[in-house]
Design a protein around this motif. Structure first.
Motif, short mmCIF file in Angstrom:
data_model
loop_
_atom_site.label_atom_id
_atom_site.label_comp_id
_atom_site.label_asym_id
_atom_site.label_seq_id
_atom_site.Cartn_x
_atom_site.Cartn_y
_atom_site.Cartn_z
N VAL A 37 -2.20 -31.35 19.30
CA VAL A 37 -3.55 -31.64 19.80
C VAL A 37 -4.60 -31.29 18.76
CG1 VAL A 37 -5.29 -30.96 21.50
CG2 VAL A 37 -2.96 -31.48 22.24
N THR A 38 -4.43 -30.17 18.08
CA THR A 38 -5.39 -29.78 17.03
C THR A 38 -5.38 -30.78 15.88
OG1 THR A 38 -5.14 -27.44 17.57
CG2 THR A 38 -6.02 -27.97 15.40
N ILE A 39 -4.19 -31.20 15.47
CA ILE A 39 -4.08 -32.19 14.39
C ILE A 39 -4.81 -33.47 14.77
CG2 ILE A 39 -2.46 -33.68 13.14
CD1 ILE A 39 -0.39 -31.40 13.47
N LEU A 40 -4.54 -33.96 15.99
CA LEU A 40 -5.14 -35.21 16.44
C LEU A 40 -6.65 -35.06 16.55
CD1 LEU A 40 -4.98 -38.07 17.44
CD2 LEU A 40 -4.26 -37.21 19.68
N ARG A 41 -7.12 -33.97 17.09
CA ARG A 41 -8.56 -33.75 17.22
C ARG A 41 -9.23 -33.76 15.84
NH1 ARG A 41 -8.45 -29.05 19.67
NH2 ARG A 41 -8.28 -29.95 21.77
N ASP A 42 -8.58 -33.14 14.86
CA ASP A 42 -9.15 -33.12 13.51
C ASP A 42 -9.15 -34.51 12.88
OD1 ASP A 42 -9.56 -30.43 13.76
OD2 ASP A 42 -7.84 -29.82 12.53
N TRP A 43 -8.09 -35.29 13.10
CA TRP A 43 -8.07 -36.67 12.58
C TRP A 43 -9.23 -37.47 13.14
CZ3 TRP A 43 -2.16 -37.90 13.53
CH2 TRP A 43 -1.41 -37.34 12.48
N ARG A 44 -9.43 -37.39 14.44
CA ARG A 44 -10.50 -38.17 15.06
C ARG A 44 -11.88 -37.70 14.60
NH1 ARG A 44 -6.87 -41.71 15.57
NH2 ARG A 44 -5.96 -42.13 17.63
N ALA A 45 -12.04 -36.39 14.44
CA ALA A 45 -13.32 -35.87 13.97
C ALA A 45 -13.63 -36.35 12.55
CB ALA A 45 -13.32 -34.34 14.02
N ALA A 46 -12.57 -36.58 11.77
CA ALA A 46 -12.74 -37.06 10.40
C ALA A 46 -12.82 -38.58 10.31
CB ALA A 46 -11.58 -36.56 9.53
N GLY A 47 -12.79 -39.26 11.46
CA GLY A 47 -12.90 -40.71 11.48
C GLY A 47 -11.61 -41.45 11.27
N ARG A 48 -10.46 -40.77 11.37
CA ARG A 48 -9.17 -41.45 11.21
C ARG A 48 -8.82 -42.14 12.53
NH1 ARG A 48 -9.79 -39.76 6.69
NH2 ARG A 48 -9.34 -37.70 5.83
N ASP A 49 -8.74 -43.46 12.49
CA ASP A 49 -8.59 -44.22 13.73
C ASP A 49 -7.22 -44.84 13.91
OD1 ASP A 49 -8.77 -46.09 11.75
OD2 ASP A 49 -10.41 -47.24 12.65
N ALA B 134 -5.08 -33.28 27.84
CA ALA B 134 -5.46 -32.72 26.54
C ALA B 134 -5.19 -33.71 25.42
CB ALA B 134 -4.71 -31.42 26.31
N GLY B 135 -4.05 -34.39 25.49
CA GLY B 135 -3.70 -35.36 24.46
C GLY B 135 -4.66 -36.53 24.41
N PHE B 136 -4.96 -37.08 25.59
CA PHE B 136 -5.88 -38.23 25.62
C PHE B 136 -7.30 -37.82 25.26
CE2 PHE B 136 -2.60 -40.28 28.40
CZ PHE B 136 -2.37 -41.36 27.57
N LYS B 137 -7.73 -36.63 25.66
CA LYS B 137 -9.06 -36.17 25.29
C LYS B 137 -9.17 -35.96 23.78
CE LYS B 137 -10.87 -33.95 29.44
NZ LYS B 137 -11.35 -32.67 30.04
N ALA B 138 -8.06 -35.59 23.15
CA ALA B 138 -8.07 -35.40 21.69
C ALA B 138 -8.10 -36.72 20.94
CB ALA B 138 -6.86 -34.57 21.27
N GLY B 139 -7.75 -37.82 21.65
CA GLY B 139 -7.82 -39.13 20.99
C GLY B 139 -6.52 -39.90 20.96
N PRO C 24 -3.67 -45.65 15.36
CA PRO C 24 -3.12 -45.46 16.70
C PRO C 24 -2.13 -44.29 16.72
CG PRO C 24 -3.02 -47.77 16.05
CD PRO C 24 -3.37 -47.00 14.83
N VAL C 25 -2.23 -43.45 17.75
CA VAL C 25 -1.37 -42.28 17.87
C VAL C 25 -0.68 -42.28 19.22
CG1 VAL C 25 -1.28 -39.75 17.96
CG2 VAL C 25 -2.77 -40.89 16.29
N LEU C 26 0.65 -42.21 19.18
CA LEU C 26 1.46 -42.09 20.38
C LEU C 26 2.02 -40.68 20.42
CD1 LEU C 26 4.05 -44.61 21.75
CD2 LEU C 26 4.63 -42.20 21.58
N ILE C 27 1.68 -39.93 21.45
CA ILE C 27 2.23 -38.59 21.62
C ILE C 27 3.61 -38.69 22.24
CG2 ILE C 27 2.00 -36.45 22.93
CD1 ILE C 27 -0.99 -36.58 22.49
N LEU C 28 4.58 -38.01 21.61
CA LEU C 28 5.96 -37.98 22.11
C LEU C 28 6.35 -36.52 22.25
CD1 LEU C 28 8.58 -39.58 22.75
CD2 LEU C 28 9.20 -39.30 20.34
N THR C 29 6.52 -36.06 23.48
CA THR C 29 6.70 -34.63 23.69
C THR C 29 7.56 -34.36 24.91
OG1 THR C 29 5.49 -32.56 24.10
CG2 THR C 29 4.56 -34.56 25.04
#
Length: 222
Positions: A60-72, A89-94, A74-79
Motif C-alpha cells: 500500500v505504501t509503495i502504491l501510494r508513493d507511485w500515485r503521489a509521484a504521478g505514476r499511472d 486500503a488498496g483501492f484508496k491507495a490507487g 495500472p496496478v493489480l493487487i494480488l494478496t
C-alpha cells in the motif's frame, strides 16, 4: 506487454513469472518492497502485479508513493489478505483491480490484458487495423480472419503498436515495453523484429518514422 511482478514468496514469484512469460509477457520480478518501489520509479511497465505484505516496504505504501509521484501504470493487487479493510486500503491507495490468493493464472492474465487495454483508451476487446485484428482478451492476432503465428517478442511489439494504433511509438519506449530489465539487447534487434512482422502481416501496415520510431497505420481507402 511488460509486467512488474512484486511477490516475495520464493516459490510463487518465479512460478508466476514463468507463467506470465508463457503468455508472451516480459516480466521483472521484485521480491521485496524496496526493489519494487525503485523499479516502478525508474522503469517503464504496462502494468504491475503487487503483493501487500512485503519485506522492506508494504504494498500500500509503495502504491501510494507511485500515485503521489504521478505514476499511472495500472496496478493489480494480488494478496492473501481478503478482508474488506485491505481492499479499501488498496483501492484508496490507487489500485485498479484486486485478486486474492489462491487464484487462477488464466484469470490474472485476462485481468491484466483488460487493464492494459483500458489504460490505452480502448473499450472494445477486439481491435482492428485494416486486415489485421487483435483479440485482446485471448491475445490472438488475425490477418484476413486467419490466425497469425508470432514469437513472444513479435507479439509484444505488435500488441504495443496495435494498442497505440496510428500513433508513433518512440524506438526507446517500444524497446522498454518489449524487453525485460536484465535482457542483453542487440542495438538492431528491434529492426529485426519489425522486419519479421512485416513479412507476416504485410509491409504496408507498419511505418518507420525516421528519427523517431514506428507506427501501425490504418490503411487509406482507395
Amino acid at each position: 506487454m511488460r509486467i512488474l511482478l512484486v511477490e516475495d514468496d520464493p516459490d510463487l514469484g518465479p512460478a508466476l513469472a514463468k507463467a506470465l512469460r508463457g503468455e508472451n509477457c516480459a516480466v521483472d520480478l521484485a521480491a521485496n518492497g524496496v526493489d519494487a518501489g525503485h523499479l516502478g520509479d525508474t522503469e517503464a511497465y504496462d502494468a504491475a502485479v503487487l503483493d501487500l505484505g512485503l519485506p522492506g516496504r508494504d504494498g500500500v505504501t509503495i502504491l501510494r508513493d507511485w500515485r503521489a509521484a504521478g505514476r499511472d501504470l495500472p496496478v493489480l493487487i494480488l494478496t492473501a489478505r481478503d478482508g474488506w479493510s485491505d481492499k479499501v486500503a488498496g483501492f484508496k491507495a490507487g489500485a485498479d483491480d484486486f485478486m486474492t490468493k489462491p487464484f487462477r493464472v488464466e484469470e490474472l492474465v485476462m485481468r491484466l490484458r483488460a487493464l492494459v487495454r483500458r489504460a490505452a483508451g480502448h473499450g472494445a476487446t477486439r481491435l482492428e487495423c485494416g486486415p489485421l485484428a487483435f483479440e485482446t482478451q485471448t491475445g490472438q492476432f488475425e490477418l484476413d480472419g486467419l490466425p497469425v503465428k508470432l514469437t513472444a517478442l513479435e507479439w509484444r511489439v505488435l500488441s504495443a503498436l496495435m494498442l497505440s494504433k496510428d500513433a508513433v511509438i518512440e524506438r526507446l519506449a517500444l524497446m522498454e515495453r518489449v524487453y525485460e530489465g536484465d535482457a542483453d539487447v542487440d542495438s538492431n534487434s528491434l529492426e529485426v523484429i519489425v522486419g519479421r512482422l512485416r513479412k507476416k502481416i504485410g509491409s504496408s501496415l507498419i511505418d518507420t518514422v525516421r528519427g523517431r520510431g514506428y507506427r501501425l497505420a490504418t490503411p487509406t481507402p482507395r
